[in-house]
Design a protein around this motif. Structure first.
Motif, PDB file in Angstrom:
ATOM      1  N   PHE A  84      42.836 -13.942  73.356  1.00 33.36           N
ATOM      2  CA  PHE A  84      42.963 -12.486  73.444  1.00 33.36           C
ATOM      3  C   PHE A  84      44.391 -12.039  73.157  1.00 33.36           C
ATOM      4  O   PHE A  84      44.631 -10.888  72.870  1.00 33.36           O
ATOM      5  CB  PHE A  84      42.571 -12.005  74.839  1.00 33.36           C
ATOM      6  N   GLU A 130      47.202 -11.613  68.912  1.00 34.93           N
ATOM      7  CA  GLU A 130      47.919 -10.582  68.172  1.00 34.93           C
ATOM      8  C   GLU A 130      49.245 -10.256  68.843  1.00 34.93           C
ATOM      9  O   GLU A 130      50.262 -10.117  68.180  1.00 34.93           O
ATOM     10  CB  GLU A 130      47.077  -9.311  68.055  1.00 34.93           C
ATOM     11  N   ASN A 153      44.770  -2.502  70.705  1.00 37.41           N
ATOM     12  CA  ASN A 153      44.143  -3.487  69.822  1.00 37.41           C
ATOM     13  C   ASN A 153      43.435  -4.573  70.617  1.00 37.41           C
ATOM     14  O   ASN A 153      42.346  -5.020  70.265  1.00 37.41           O
ATOM     15  CB  ASN A 153      45.183  -4.114  68.895  1.00 37.41           C
ATOM     16  N   THR A 154      44.073  -4.985  71.702  1.00 34.16           N
ATOM     17  CA  THR A 154      43.440  -5.987  72.563  1.00 34.16           C
ATOM     18  C   THR A 154      42.163  -5.426  73.167  1.00 34.16           C
ATOM     19  O   THR A 154      41.126  -6.105  73.231  1.00 34.16           O
ATOM     20  CB  THR A 154      44.412  -6.418  73.683  1.00 34.16           C
ATOM     21  N   ARG A 179      40.300  -3.088  71.949  1.00 31.72           N
ATOM     22  CA  ARG A 179      39.285  -2.972  70.904  1.00 31.72           C
ATOM     23  C   ARG A 179      38.660  -4.328  70.611  1.00 31.72           C
ATOM     24  O   ARG A 179      37.442  -4.427  70.387  1.00 31.72           O
ATOM     25  CB  ARG A 179      39.928  -2.428  69.621  1.00 31.72           C
ATOM     26  N   GLN A 180      39.513  -5.336  70.614  1.00 29.19           N
ATOM     27  CA  GLN A 180      39.009  -6.684  70.350  1.00 29.19           C
ATOM     28  C   GLN A 180      37.989  -7.091  71.415  1.00 29.19           C
ATOM     29  O   GLN A 180      36.930  -7.634  71.108  1.00 29.19           O
ATOM     30  CB  GLN A 180      40.188  -7.664  70.338  1.00 29.19           C
ATOM     31  N   ILE A 181      38.324  -6.778  72.669  1.00 28.86           N
ATOM     32  CA  ILE A 181      37.425  -7.138  73.758  1.00 28.86           C
ATOM     33  C   ILE A 181      36.150  -6.320  73.665  1.00 28.86           C
ATOM     34  O   ILE A 181      35.044  -6.819  73.855  1.00 28.86           O
ATOM     35  CB  ILE A 181      38.111  -6.942  75.126  1.00 28.86           C
ATOM     36  N   GLU A 207      33.962  -7.661  71.106  1.00 30.94           N
ATOM     37  CA  GLU A 207      33.336  -8.899  71.559  1.00 30.94           C
ATOM     38  C   GLU A 207      32.188  -8.606  72.511  1.00 30.94           C
ATOM     39  O   GLU A 207      31.122  -9.230  72.439  1.00 30.94           O
ATOM     40  CB  GLU A 207      34.387  -9.769  72.258  1.00 30.94           C
TER      41      GLU A 207
END
Lengths: 481, 252
Positions: free
Chosen positions: A314, A317, B85-86, B88-90, B93
């Motif tokens: 996580f 980035e 961004n983190t 959004r990534q989560i 997922e």
């Protein structure tokens, strides 16, 4: 015989500069500059030289050092702090008796560069913290530097005054004005010597050009222009002109909700005045050529290393975000610093770095904790030594690391008061990552993450380094025989 | 009986790292795939934290960090971008995992709970439903199969993420955005929230604020010995009860 061409004063000063540089290089050569520093049983040993700053553990916020920079000869060392002050140290001339003895750095000038401001439109305070200092190459007797906070860049002139005029006709010696009627004779004022006074005066203020926080300034090799970069834009300035600047990079999206990447650092090429690079929060570096177009949104080259799928997390980035980018002195390479590593890139190869050095790989398994305590957002800087053979960067627990590119050796040192006996040799530090901790090793869990070395600088011509802990400046140098 | 959400502190984090959760063996192999890469051979039990647990932890931290702001100081755009961004990534997922079973343990009652949830989803409060319609851009609508907590978080995320994002990035004052979000709490001041441990928790129904994950997820000291399946179940039942109560209140 032909009449000799009149020589301009600029040429004289430049000539003097060259002489001074040549002399410094010769002296440095005597000090074995080319020998490899750091690591194992190398010839060069690093020793404590000086420490500047308050001794007590209670750190005043204003004293937190936020930038460190040597000038082009290394004679002057400037620091900026969170309180908006700039302190310049000057190296004393070497003792004539002992040509191998280096001069100490003593305070040369202190001045308040920036003051806190209030942005009434946004109802936000603008910090006075000095983000960057960059020296201008010397052109005359005075020294010039650029200092910047989040919003405003200032050009400061630092000049020496060692004479004062005496014998005014209309003023008394104490400054009071005389009644003109009492003046019966006229005399010409004369200059008499006085104690050396170093004055700093703001010569230019470059304001109102940045909506976002300025993270970098870089003087161009033409010595006439410089760039300033904030999170989304890069502006080009002329040193003489303060009321306008050219925008050369703009990555702000039309819809801010689409924003996914910011500019983190930017620098001009050391020789090519048309070339600069900027790094991003996504781990990319873009090289731009100002000859290509007025707005350099289209990069000429993009440097990016594909992500290692085994290390995906996580935090991938966040830790890939580049916190500093620095060209080598030669101009052939550039170095980037991300959270865990230092990478050397050959400007001719965009696909991957030519060298990668792990700064503190043992933190990779701790990323979640470092994310929670915000340390993962720390921005470490990096620097080259004078001949580009060694690179240096900081870490936690007041550790800093040197990587010797030629001999593939690396070493960890600690900047602490305990190792502060004059000329005491620095002992390499080791961090134990395995279960068994050897004697003198430090376990990862006992590292102090509040003690971080974010700013380091290397003398351009000699093995002298300046390392900033939170509020202290350490100067180390290699041991002279 | 209500889930006692504990505001996660550093000590809790360490406890989580140190202990091996009782249901670890029940975690499906897919969820365990990330463990190998984290295992560095240390005694550190962080590596035992499953991918899902870490995801929840990171998610809650992310929301916490985005909510927190310092009055009068401008937020760092770089930090905000990295956090979002983190997030959004989560979120991506979670969305992709939407069709998988995502309860902490394979619970035979799980299907029943999900059925209940499906029923409940149709009576989500007007605020949440509106939020869904208002912000279709960020992610597609959630599938009803998603577990209750994650769906709720995602609903709130969908609702508040555009606000969060635009407020974070707005030129007119990123810090003020969070303030205006939180001001809605004043409207619901009279609702008794003493049953919740954490002071951060706003009355979620109808408020524009983000729901801290910590409420639904972290077992407190007393519940440590219980299996997380039991905790989960009681959480769900309690929240269903609350939902039912709200329904009645709204209708009256």
């Amino acid at each position: 015989p032909p009449r000799p061409t009149p020589v301009s004063s600029t040429a004289i000063v430049q000539g003097l500069n060259l002489l001074q540089r040549a002399r410094s290089i010769t002296m440095a050569g005597k000090r074995k500059l080319s020998e490899r520093p750091g690591g194992g049983s190398s010839d060069v040993q690093w020793c404590f030289s000086q420490v500047k700053g308050a001794m007590d553990d209670d750190v005043a916020e204003a004293d937190i050092i936020s930038t460190v920079e040597f000038n082009h000869t290394g004679e002057l060392l400037a620091t900026g702090d969170k309180g908006g002050r700039v302190v310049i140290f000057q190296q004393e001339p070497e003792c004539k008796n002992q040509p191998q003895c280096r001069g100490e750095y003593n305070v040369y000038s202190t001045f308040q560069s920036h003051e806190p401001e209030f942005d009434y439109l946004k109802s936000l305070e603008i910090e006075e913290k000095i983000n960057k200092i960059r020296w201008l190459p010397q052109k005359n007797a005075a020294q010039f530097l650029l200092s910047t906070n989040d919003k405003t860049i200032k050009l400061w002139k630092i000049s020496e005054r060692d004479k004062r005029p005496e014998g005014y006709n209309l003023k008394e010696e104490d400054g009071r004005y005389r009644d003109p009627n009492t003046v019966t004779t006229l005399r010409v004022p004369v200059l008499r010597p006085m104690d050396l006074m170093v004055e700093a005066s703001p010569r230019r203020v470059f304001a109102n050009a940045h909506t976002y926080h300025i993270n970098s300034i870089s003087v161009n090799s033409d010595h006439e222009t410089y760039l300033s970069a904030d999170d989304l834009r890069i502006n080009l300035w002329h040193l003489e002109i303060t009321d306008r600047s050219f925008n050369i990079v703009d990555i702000k999206p039309a819809n801010m909700e689409e924003l996914t990447e910011v500019i983190t650092a930017a620098e001009f090429h050391p020789d090519q005045c048309n070339t600069f690079v900027y790094s991003s929060s996504k781990g990319t570096i873009r090289l731009c050529d100002m000859r290509a177009s007025a707005l350099c949104d289209q990069h000429t080259k993009m440097f990016e290393e594909p992500e290692d799928p085994n290390n995906r997390s996580f935090f991938s980035e966040i830790i890939s975000s580049i916190s500093d980018v620095k060209f080598s002195h030669s101009g052939r390479y550039m170095m980037t610093r991300d959270y865990l590593s230092v990478k050397i890139w050959d400007l001719n190869m965009e696909t991957r770095p030519v060298e990668t050095y792990q700064v503190h790989e043992y933190l990779r398994s701790k990323l979640c904790s470092l994310y929670e305590n915000d340390c993962i957002f720390d921005k470490f800087e990096c620097c080259w030594n004078g001949n580009d053979s060694v690179v240096m960067t900081g870490s936690y627990n007041n550790f800093f690391r040197m990587f010797d590119r030629d001999y593939r050796q690396d070493v960890t040192f600690e900047a602490s008061r305990e190792n502060s006996k004059p000329r005491s040799v620095l002992k390499p530090r080791k961090i134990s990552t395995g279960g068994k901790r050897k004697k003198d090793e430090i376990s990862v869990d006992s590292l102090d993450f509040n003690k971080k070395i974010l700013h380091t600088a290397w003398h351009p011509l000699d093995n002298i380094i300046a390392v900033a802990t939170t509020n202290n400046l350490y100067i180390f140098q290699d041991k002279l025989n | 009986m209500l889930g006692r959400g504990v505001k996660r502190k550093w000590s809790c984090l360490e406890e989580l790292e140190a202990e091996e959760l009782p249901n670890a063996s029940l975690i499906s192999p897919e969820e365990k795939k990330q463990d190998g890469e984290e295992d560095t051979g240390e005694q550190q039990s962080k590596s035992n934290m499953s991918h899902l647990q870490q995801r929840q932890l990171v998610l809650s931290l992310c929301l916490e960090k985005l909510q927190h702001y310092q009055a009068g100081m401008e937020l760092s755009l770089r930090r905000s971008v990295l956090l979002i961004n983190t997030l959004r990534q989560i979120q991506e997922e979670i969305r992709c995992d939407g069709s998988d079973v995502r309860l902490h343990s394979v619970n035979p009652d799980g299907c029943l709970l999900r059925d209940d949830f499906r029923e409940d989803e149709s009576v989500t409060c007007p605020g949440c439903a509106e939020g869904d319609r208002e912000s279709p851009s960020l992610s597609p609508p959630l599938s009803p199969e998603m577990p209750f907590q994650e769906a709720n978080i995602s609903l709130d995320l969908q609702k508040s993420l555009p606000n969060t994002v635009s407020n974070t990035f707005s030129d007119a004052g990123n810090a003020m955005g969070y303030l205006s979000d939180l001001a809605l709490d004043d409207i619901f001041e009279d609702i008794d929230t003493s049953m919740y441990e954490t002071s951060d928790l706003p009355p979620a129904w109808g408020a524009g604020s983000l729901w801290p994950v910590s409420v639904s997820f972290w077992p407190d000291e007393d519940a440590k010995s219980r299996s997380s399946a039991g905790t989960l179940q009681s959480c769900l039942l309690d929240l269903n009860e609350l939902d039912h109560i709200m329904e009645i209140l709204v209708k009256s």
